[in-house]
Design an enzyme around this catalytic site. Sequence first.
Site, short mmCIF file in Angstrom:
data_model
loop_
_atom_site.label_atom_id
_atom_site.label_comp_id
_atom_site.label_asym_id
_atom_site.label_seq_id
_atom_site.Cartn_x
_atom_site.Cartn_y
_atom_site.Cartn_z
CG HIS A 58 -2.07 0.93 1.12
ND1 HIS A 58 -3.30 0.69 1.69
CD2 HIS A 58 -2.19 2.13 0.50
CE1 HIS A 58 -4.11 1.71 1.43
NE2 HIS A 58 -3.44 2.60 0.71
CG LEU A 61 5.24 5.00 -5.79
CD1 LEU A 61 5.70 4.06 -6.90
CD2 LEU A 61 6.40 5.34 -4.86
NE ARG A 62 0.27 11.47 -2.77
CZ ARG A 62 -0.78 10.86 -2.26
NH1 ARG A 62 -1.57 10.11 -3.02
NH2 ARG A 62 -1.08 11.01 -0.99
CG ASP A 150 -6.18 3.43 -1.09
OD1 ASP A 150 -6.99 3.24 -0.16
OD2 ASP A 150 -5.15 4.11 -0.96
CG ASP A 303 -2.68 4.63 3.33
OD1 ASP A 303 -2.41 5.00 2.17
OD2 ASP A 303 -3.73 4.95 3.92
CG HIS A 307 -0.79 14.72 1.33
ND1 HIS A 307 -1.53 14.81 0.18
CD2 HIS A 307 -1.29 13.67 2.02
CE1 HIS A 307 -2.46 13.86 0.17
NE2 HIS A 307 -2.33 13.14 1.27
O1 DOR Z 1 -5.06 8.90 4.27
C1 DOR Z 1 -5.19 8.52 3.13
N1 DOR Z 1 -4.46 9.04 2.12
N2 DOR Z 1 -6.08 7.58 2.87
C2 DOR Z 1 -6.37 7.20 1.61
O2 DOR Z 1 -7.20 6.35 1.44
C3 DOR Z 1 -5.74 7.86 0.46
C4 DOR Z 1 -4.45 8.44 0.82
C5 DOR Z 1 -3.93 9.40 -0.19
O3 DOR Z 1 -3.93 9.08 -1.39
O4 DOR Z 1 -3.47 10.49 0.20
ZN ZN Z 2 -7.14 4.04 1.55
#
Ligand code: DOR
Ligand code: ZN
Length: 424
Positions: A58, A61-62, A150, A303, A307
Amino acid sequence: MSELLLKNARIIDPARNIDQIGNIAVADGVIVEEAGLKNPEVIDLSGKILSPGFIDVHVHLRQPGNTTAETIASGTAAAAAGGFTSIVAMPNTNPSADTAGAIEYLRRIAAEQAVVKVLPCGNMTKGGKGEEMAGIGSLKNAGVVALSDDGKCIQDHGLMRHVVEYAKSFNLPIMDHCEETTLAAGGVMNEGKWSVLLGMNGIPGASEELIIARNILFARQINWKIHMQHVSTRESVDMLRRARAKGIPVTGEATPHHLTLNDECIKKFDTNYKMNPPLRSEDDRLALIEGVADGTITVIATDHAPHTQTAKLVEFDHAPFGIIGLETALPVCYTQLVASGIISVDKLIAKMTVGPAEVLGMENYSLAVGNPADITVFDPAAEYVIDKNTFRSKSRNTPFDGMSVKGKINLTVVDGKIVYRAGC
Ligand code: DOR
Ligand code: ZN
């Protein structure tokens, strides 16, 4: 071709039930018999733990879309520093990874720039919008290893049922972000005592639990594999436990943050504690640990959700959900779960190796002779303070900065090549 002799390590190989001191030999990218080596580079690993390479199912990679936050190059460098040799790339990029072309792009950039194995995950629906099924057959041909929307969750149960049927026919596991959106709407943290005290909109556990229940029904009816991403509540763990006891093909993952933090953290109003699903109550956290300990939860996944600082430096209500995790997963879990005596190190390693391998249908994920030399080494005794400014990731959105931890990654080897080395 280069050869490696990794000596005197405590070798933990969950798939073969091995936990013993020994050597691992590598030549031409695979694990070989030590006697066959000619002129290896020798690395002494006394006191260190060596295991199959960690797998993270999970990771965001953006790239494409938000390369200020992360790229395939920086995200895989972060993975290597965290001991991960394979990562599954979530499809909620921009554009989404919902076509063969998008998967082709990811694979091409990864082939040029990635330092660990990038396993593509394709969308279940076009644009991850939950409205129309993606071209699952062409995604499979393009090389996806799994399907997920996701970040979002298909609300139309009829559509979800068809997706599960298609996924089965193409032999692709589903990894679902379980969230019923009418219950979650407007929420920024867990619904409970702390959301009331802080006056914030809550996301109830039932939002996740409803979809977990739905997915268990489909997994049973269609007899196909559904993996529940970032499971966060006691009731979710209970449902998963009961379903697995009946032989229904469902699995679940827990993140390092849901295992170690709770919703009281939100009182700091620090947006590095904001993610989806949110940090839950202490009772939920303890239930996740019980699930990890008793085998209900077979996977620890980060996960990793980068950001930018600009995006996160806003009021709590307006910040995006998500925190990074690749470079803190092992030390945070080792410190909080193993050093504190809650689970054994063998179990932790299993949740980061064979557990995720099983979700992906990878067989014999072990250090057996002939297998690809994907290897992770860490020092369980090394103590240090997590410093986000040392991260390979382009982002810094972590709640673990400044935490004193035990357990340091020393070596990450992918197909016999050292991709990260520190302190050995
Ligand atoms: O906190 C999260 N960030 N949950 C997600 O389901 C998506 C992820 C994201 O892509 O930033
Ligand atoms: Zn998620």
